[in-house]
Design an enzyme around this catalytic site. Structure first.
Site, mmCIF file in Angstrom:
data_model
loop_
_atom_site.group_PDB
_atom_site.id
_atom_site.type_symbol
_atom_site.label_atom_id
_atom_site.label_comp_id
_atom_site.label_asym_id
_atom_site.label_seq_id
_atom_site.Cartn_x
_atom_site.Cartn_y
_atom_site.Cartn_z
ATOM 1 N N ASN A 16 0.849 -1.027 -0.053
ATOM 2 C CA ASN A 16 0.026 -0.015 0.253
ATOM 3 C C ASN A 16 0.816 1.204 -0.157
ATOM 4 O OD1 ASN A 16 -1.551 -2.232 1.448
ATOM 5 N ND2 ASN A 16 -3.404 -0.732 0.836
ATOM 6 N N THR B 212 -19.054 38.994 -28.000
ATOM 7 C CA THR B 212 -19.865 38.822 -26.481
ATOM 8 C C THR B 212 -21.050 38.203 -27.075
ATOM 9 O OG1 THR B 212 -21.155 40.705 -26.282
ATOM 10 C CG2 THR B 212 -18.463 40.530 -25.197
ATOM 11 N N HIS B 213 -21.371 37.180 -26.488
ATOM 12 C CA HIS B 213 -22.430 36.575 -26.840
ATOM 13 C C HIS B 213 -22.609 35.947 -28.277
ATOM 14 C CE1 HIS B 213 -25.228 38.296 -23.370
ATOM 15 N NE2 HIS B 213 -24.463 39.141 -23.614
ATOM 16 N N SER C 127 -12.594 15.515 -46.609
ATOM 17 C CA SER C 127 -13.896 14.588 -46.506
ATOM 18 C C SER C 127 -13.697 13.733 -47.547
ATOM 19 C CB SER C 127 -14.920 15.410 -46.495
ATOM 20 O OG SER C 127 -15.874 14.830 -47.018
ATOM 21 N N ASN D 96 -10.401 20.397 -43.106
ATOM 22 C CA ASN D 96 -11.110 20.524 -41.698
ATOM 23 C C ASN D 96 -10.232 20.768 -40.580
ATOM 24 O OD1 ASN D 96 -13.789 20.325 -42.718
ATOM 25 N ND2 ASN D 96 -13.403 18.144 -43.100
ATOM 26 N N GLU E 269 -10.400 20.239 -33.158
ATOM 27 C CA GLU E 269 -11.867 19.664 -32.694
ATOM 28 C C GLU E 269 -11.276 18.602 -31.591
ATOM 29 O OE1 GLU E 269 -13.059 18.822 -36.827
ATOM 30 O OE2 GLU E 269 -14.949 19.775 -35.954
ATOM 31 N N TYR F 157 -7.800 1.407 2.815
ATOM 32 C CA TYR F 157 -7.684 0.929 1.431
ATOM 33 C C TYR F 157 -8.903 -0.050 1.031
ATOM 34 C CZ TYR F 157 -6.038 -0.901 -2.633
ATOM 35 O OH TYR F 157 -5.851 -1.271 -4.068
ATOM 36 N N GLN G 224 -7.694 1.232 -6.665
ATOM 37 C CA GLN G 224 -6.655 0.608 -7.675
ATOM 38 C C GLN G 224 -7.005 1.314 -8.993
ATOM 39 O OE1 GLN G 224 -4.391 -1.534 -6.397
ATOM 40 N NE2 GLN G 224 -3.427 -2.598 -7.961
ATOM 41 N N LYS H 174 -5.371 4.591 -10.550
ATOM 42 C CA LYS H 174 -3.979 4.491 -11.244
ATOM 43 C C LYS H 174 -4.094 4.757 -12.630
ATOM 44 C CE LYS H 174 -1.534 0.424 -11.244
ATOM 45 N NZ LYS H 174 -0.868 -0.179 -10.453
#
Lengths: 394, 394, 394, 394
Positions: B110, B155-156, B279, B287, B292, B319, B324, B327
């Site tokens: 541990n 803005t917006h 594409s 693209n 993205e 524990y 586990q 991890k």
């Protein structure tokens, strides 16, 4: 008097209701901070000669009057006021005429609300720091009373090795002290003055003095980039909620332990009866509702953190009305953590330990590791010693 | 040789496969850190006379040999090895016999795994710090090339005021610098030595020297309470992922902006063609896949943060094997952030700005606020000036 | 009169305040449903001879009186009443004496509250079904007005192929129809009577008739297993919020599209001015706040879903007070979705399309794919045709 | 041969690596489904006279060959192949020349991948349905062996009333049966053919027959609107993960119960030793790791659900590369649920009950409610009876 952005076309009332949302209620707690920001802003406008000495005095007087009224609960924001900014500016114009119309020079509602929010956040974080310290004090009290009591320590929800009330209590004290460090880092991060950045693209023409308002308001530094000021909305709130989630993580574990150790078949901890509740069908029940609800609040804070971090997702830079939502989220977060810490501190202080029961539960297998180490001390390699003792438990 | 905890009854292979999970793969990157912890631990065991000078030398030699093998990719953990700890201990026993059986004295898996993980986390956080700095450098490069270019500020999601490449770029630089502060706080929080706390209830009988291993391993301080060491699993990981989420928050916004400003109808930014994809049906497409995917990684980190903070929910102290899981979560987080920062830095450096298009987009309404402030400068109260200019846009 | 589970020791007021939370407010909307469940329960108690005909008549009369009072807003639950169950039972005892003390025979507050909640959920789901249908009708209206208008279709946030108002609007109609199916499945799932399962372990001694109350209350079937009834708390709420999140997923996309297509540089959609808001600094702004707030509500529902699914995490079977939190979560979810659908339906219906602007934006590259297919029609293999057209755009 | 969308400018290899991500690995499991979709698509192209009878036969032959190779593990997608679509089309062109270049007529990779994914999802959902049924069978087995054994029932993690193995086991059976209904609704929702919708804006010029491919592929209905097809990416995946989260909700509770009831101080359940694991320091430990890991998987599925529902947040309509991420998320979800159900079914079947210990734990307070009802039966009003019995436990 109307909205600060009023247009010719009458806005649709349904839309107004939906977009205002709970702002008019939420903003009540911002009135004080909004006034503080406006006072600093007015002083700066005077320094750069936008406001005369007399105009400044007039504005400050009315703003202090508002703070006084607010303290007495007499400055109620109603739904038609939209929010604190509008209500305050309208009040100023009503009292001071043209002078009131000058207060919004050199700022936008965007930096204004952030300024008020930051001051408010700082106060709340300090308040929560106090409450964490008070929980630490309660645990210390409890440990002091029972520190010599040995109890079973668990791993995998089964008895592992001997633990003690001292070990148990101090684990939470050390945890909460780490939380205080996290709170402090968060405080330092957000301790930046946003005032003077307008709607995210600065204030044109006018030369405003951002350092001066920063100093007046007690911010540690100026948040320089106007667009970052807007983009940090959601981000700083995310940091705050992440800090709060760490506190509630520890409260969740503390509560889970108390519920577990106080159940009948364990019986080591005892929650004084005045802190328990009963059942409408089972007359014998004494339920740990207070710890169950405290435990559940971690989920609440986690989901609020997630929400505040989700709102700005995939949005381009610059303010979006979506970000208005972050206000309610953080307020709910602060309220929840404060209520929980405050009640938990009270009950933990009064927690009792059943020493006899603790002793009964210190069964043999808890000492297996100790037996291994006694062999180790006599020269047996650890892995051998482990195997020898293992035989006894197979 | 078998598991360190091997029992008489042969464990079910299906259960073994399920419980080992990906540990044997994940642990490959811990071998180095596991050896470093074991070396420090062995030196401490020598200092407290559990290991003789010769035994220590033998152990250290083999551990360094393992590190060498690992560097060359020749110390592969297989599923039957379970994890790095077992594989290393078995290797030691194979090479050194009884001496190898002593290495696990005074520790549990541990605290051993937490020790290796903390060292690994520290290295990764430093690596990420470097990558954030390299993204800052890329943005600086970009800003330097185009700093004088004015662009519309939104803005917006609609045109608001005049912005510039400088304003835009510097907003991310300031944001990322805040992220560096957050990274540092996180680093400081986790920079605590867990070694010597056993399975959460300390090491009985033996007097081990935790300060010594702390010093040898370069930790800032000792994490005192053994139970807190276990309870901080999930919590520290939550802090790490929260820090990473802040970086990805900024990457998400940066990517969103670049995608927006580079779309045909905007055309201010241009992503060099070698960084775009096409594409399978539309022959004209170029693209911005790279941005993205970078954008989407914020969701990934957020959900990993949520997961790591959820795993320990409602569990009592000590524990649990559930932990586990943390991890894999953190490993995935580190990998994702490193890959994303690295590719983004590269592309941002090469980003182009179409100056003509930027100019075309600086349409009149962007200057409305400026016009208000020109009136203010001539003595018109702000709110009046605002109303006068508003007329023009109604 | 006191709590239904009142104990000798006076409970601590701070703890009471914390554990009651907002229950006394939230429960106001359950009064009606609680009475309906109690009426059915009383009828069943009469059927199995626990209540006489006269007792039944008395009880039903008072419960109907409560429903009447509640409709007029005169049955206010105060914090000292704790919740609707206590308030109603106390009222019954006050009016009917000993007879009132019999109403709780054969049930617990655990199944009682679930019964009221299920009836309430069913009503809300039906209400939301109506609102989704009304949004579909609004979109249809809008499509009808502009169906012939071609607009650019986007992929990767850049122009891809020709689309149309019809294609756009119908995509949301088909999406919302899928949401109606999801709503229906959710309705069917939760349409199970929990009444008569007590606190999760049934009602001892007494032979109650669960089918009878099920029939009286209009549930589709009986939820058999008493422990499952308790364990489904959180689960059913998770299903409800997941269904709501799907609706808000579509609202998020609809709003994102409208914000995008209505921004100045796009200008295809026009939000009528009475549905926009302005800026306090920029006099020209007409902001789409209503769609920004609608868009942000998806994050809210998602985080509520997450929260309700997190609360029961890692808890053993049987009721825990943590589950009380689920009430507020679902209420907030329903309110949010209803408000949003209702306002969005109104605005979408009035949305305008700028046909000239739409035409202008139909630039050449949108027809590239069409050109490929014209070659295909003339016998060129697709991949060849694609390459030929690609040349033109390189 | 290159990518299907290959451009003149050589793409940057770092960007390629980042954007391809794990696609080339993930797509291995789609090869079969991609071929099935292509076969149906080719048949449709023949029906509308785009492919001659001979061309069709050639294409189908090669596609079946690929499926055969794939079954034998001999059709490995490498990183340079990008994904299954490219690899398959390139293989076709290599074998058939110009004929291969025609297969992509009338479709885009966007609808192609969705078609393959839907078929794959349907198979996985059916597989999971089987595994849920097998867990139900295991629980039935277990209940059958011990059905008469009474055990304590808990509320608020403390003893409440008498329960039984039968009541306990059947609660999970009823829960899982509800999950089967949810699975079925999800299956029905996604059982829609996306093939023939191109990149979200349909196929121009060509008249394709979507009903025909739908029928050939066994979909229940056609998903009409091409843009909705793209927008449902993320949404359908969200529905799937929400269904999976409900299953894991029940697995979480089942596991929590087993861990709780099998701990030493409770001792009612016994996990056969071959299904437990040990400790490296405590020789006596027999840990329920298998149930702890199973328990933790609920958090995993929840966070995957959240992630898949977050990715498309605030994005406008139409495909974005971000959505590619959804593939990995769902795959991980399916794998996790299948592994967990499979191992849990095995262990639950072998679970033992210690009847003596169960009896010992049936202490007096569990019968308090029964005593109340005995008084009720003798004519005491319920609330009076409750108070009388309560006296005994104060």
């Amino acid at each position: 008097m109307g909205k600060l952005w009023e247009k010719k076309t009458k806005p649709d009332p349904h839309v107004i209701k939906f977009t205002v949302g709970k702002d008019y209620i939420l903003d009540q707690r911002l009135v004080k901070y909004d006034c503080l920001c406006s006072i600093a802003h007015a002083k700066m406008l005077n320094r750069i000669s936008v406001l005369s000495e007399d105009e400044l005095l007039g504005i400050v007087k009315v703003l202090k009057e508002i703070m006084e009224l607010d303290k007495e609960g007499k400055f109620k924001i109603e739904i038609q006021d939209e929010d604190s900014h509008t209500k305050i500016e309208n009040f100023l114009v009503q009292k001071l005429g043209d002078v009131g119309k000058k207060i919004h020079t050199g700022r936008s509602r965007n930096d204004q609300v952030l300024c008020a929010l930051r001051l408010y956040y700082k106060d709340e974080l300090k308040e929560i720091e106090k409450l964490v310290n008070s929980l630490i004090a309660s645990i210390k009290d409890f440990v002091e009373r029972y520190k010599k009591v040995k109890i079973p320590g668990f791993t995998h929800t089964r008895k592992a090795m001997v633990s003690s009330i001292k070990l148990w209590g101090e684990s939470f004290i050390e945890a909460l002290r780490d939380d205080l460090k996290i709170l402090k880092s968060t405080f330092n991060l957000i301790d930046q003055s946003p005032l003077g950045t307008g709607a995210g693209y600065g204030i044109p023409v006018l030369k405003i003095d951002r350092n001066y308002t920063k100093k007046l308001l007690g911010f540690k530094r100026v948040q320089r980039n106007p667009m970052y000021v807007q983009n940090s909305r959601g981000k700083f709130e995310g940091e705050i909620l992440s800090a709060l989630s760490m506190i509630m993580y520890d409260v969740n574990k503390l509560s889970s332990d108390i519920i577990f150790f106080s159940m009948g078949d364990m019986g080591i901890f005892k929650i004084p009866e005045e802190f328990t509740t009963g059942s409408s069908i089972m007359p014998h029940k004494k339920n740990p509702d207070v710890f169950e609800i405290a435990r559940s609040k971690y989920s609440k804070i986690l989901s609020l953190e997630m929400r505040v971090k989700m709102v700005p997702l995939n949005l381009i830079s610059g303010y979006h009305r979506d970000l208005q939502e972050t206000k309610e989220i953080v307020f709910e977060g602060f309220d929840t953590v404060k209520e929980t810490l405050s009640v938990i501190s009270k009950v933990v202080k009064k927690l009792k330990v059943n020493k006899e029961r603790a002793k009964e539960l210190l069964t043999g297998e808890l000492f297996a590791t100790e037996q291994v180490y006694k062999l180790v001390k006599n020269g047996v390699p650890f892995r051998e010693a482990y195997k020898i003792i293992k035989e006894k438990y197979s």
